[in-house]
Design a protein around this motif. Sequence first.
Motif, PDB file in Angstrom:
ATOM      1  N   CYS A  23       9.149  90.257  65.645  1.00  0.00           N
ATOM      2  CA  CYS A  23      10.565  89.834  65.609  1.00  0.00           C
ATOM      3  C   CYS A  23      10.810  88.680  66.572  1.00  0.00           C
ATOM      4  O   CYS A  23      11.537  87.733  66.254  1.00  0.00           O
ATOM      5  N   TYR A  24      10.206  88.753  67.745  1.00  0.00           N
ATOM      6  CA  TYR A  24      10.362  87.661  68.711  1.00  0.00           C
ATOM      7  C   TYR A  24       9.700  86.378  68.202  1.00  0.00           C
ATOM      8  O   TYR A  24      10.214  85.282  68.415  1.00  0.00           O
ATOM      9  N   ALA A  25       8.564  86.507  67.536  1.00  0.00           N
ATOM     10  CA  ALA A  25       7.903  85.317  66.998  1.00  0.00           C
ATOM     11  C   ALA A  25       8.770  84.662  65.919  1.00  0.00           C
ATOM     12  O   ALA A  25       8.872  83.432  65.864  1.00  0.00           O
ATOM     13  N   TYR A  26       9.399  85.489  65.095  1.00  0.00           N
ATOM     14  CA  TYR A  26      10.307  84.947  64.086  1.00  0.00           C
ATOM     15  C   TYR A  26      11.477  84.219  64.754  1.00  0.00           C
ATOM     16  O   TYR A  26      11.854  83.121  64.351  1.00  0.00           O
ATOM     17  N   ARG A  27      12.021  84.837  65.793  1.00  0.00           N
ATOM     18  CA  ARG A  27      13.143  84.212  66.509  1.00  0.00           C
ATOM     19  C   ARG A  27      12.695  82.928  67.206  1.00  0.00           C
ATOM     20  O   ARG A  27      13.450  81.955  67.289  1.00  0.00           O
ATOM     21  N   LEU A  28      11.464  82.930  67.698  1.00  0.00           N
ATOM     22  CA  LEU A  28      10.929  81.735  68.360  1.00  0.00           C
ATOM     23  C   LEU A  28      10.803  80.578  67.372  1.00  0.00           C
ATOM     24  O   LEU A  28      11.152  79.438  67.685  1.00  0.00           O
ATOM     25  N   ILE A  29      10.340  80.867  66.179  1.00  0.00           N
ATOM     26  CA  ILE A  29      10.153  79.825  65.168  1.00  0.00           C
ATOM     27  C   ILE A  29      11.493  79.366  64.594  1.00  0.00           C
ATOM     28  O   ILE A  29      11.736  78.177  64.407  1.00  0.00           O
ATOM     29  N   ARG A  30      12.389  80.312  64.333  1.00  0.00           N
ATOM     30  CA  ARG A  30      13.653  79.991  63.669  1.00  0.00           C
ATOM     31  C   ARG A  30      14.803  79.724  64.637  1.00  0.00           C
ATOM     32  O   ARG A  30      15.906  79.449  64.197  1.00  0.00           O
ATOM     33  N   GLY A  31      14.553  79.824  65.942  1.00  0.00           N
ATOM     34  CA  GLY A  31      15.632  79.643  66.914  1.00  0.00           C
ATOM     35  C   GLY A  31      16.253  78.271  66.810  1.00  0.00           C
ATOM     36  O   GLY A  31      15.558  77.263  66.730  1.00  0.00           O
ATOM     37  N   PRO A  32      17.577  78.198  66.822  1.00  0.00           N
ATOM     38  CA  PRO A  32      18.226  76.903  66.656  1.00  0.00           C
ATOM     39  C   PRO A  32      18.138  76.000  67.892  1.00  0.00           C
ATOM     40  O   PRO A  32      18.149  74.794  67.754  1.00  0.00           O
TER      41      PRO A  32
END
Length: 82
Positions: A23-32
Amino acid sequence: MTAAILLWSVKAAQVMLAAAMGCYAYRLIRGPRAQDRVPCLDAMYSHARRFIATGAEGWPDAPARSILRPPYSRQGASDGGQ
């Protein structure tokens, strides 16, 4: 039975930590913004440390434990280590 419960709980903790890191990796990639990415890196680092710590507890015969053994044998200790 206690050992089985312990091993099951360690494996469950590892699965949950891996899911959180995903979940953190997804947020890291998609973070605005960068302000969103920095806390993700910090959380991923702390979760990775916990993942490694649970792995050390999960395998009692892990090769890392052999590092703690002394580099000499008892047979060579009597003659001064020569």
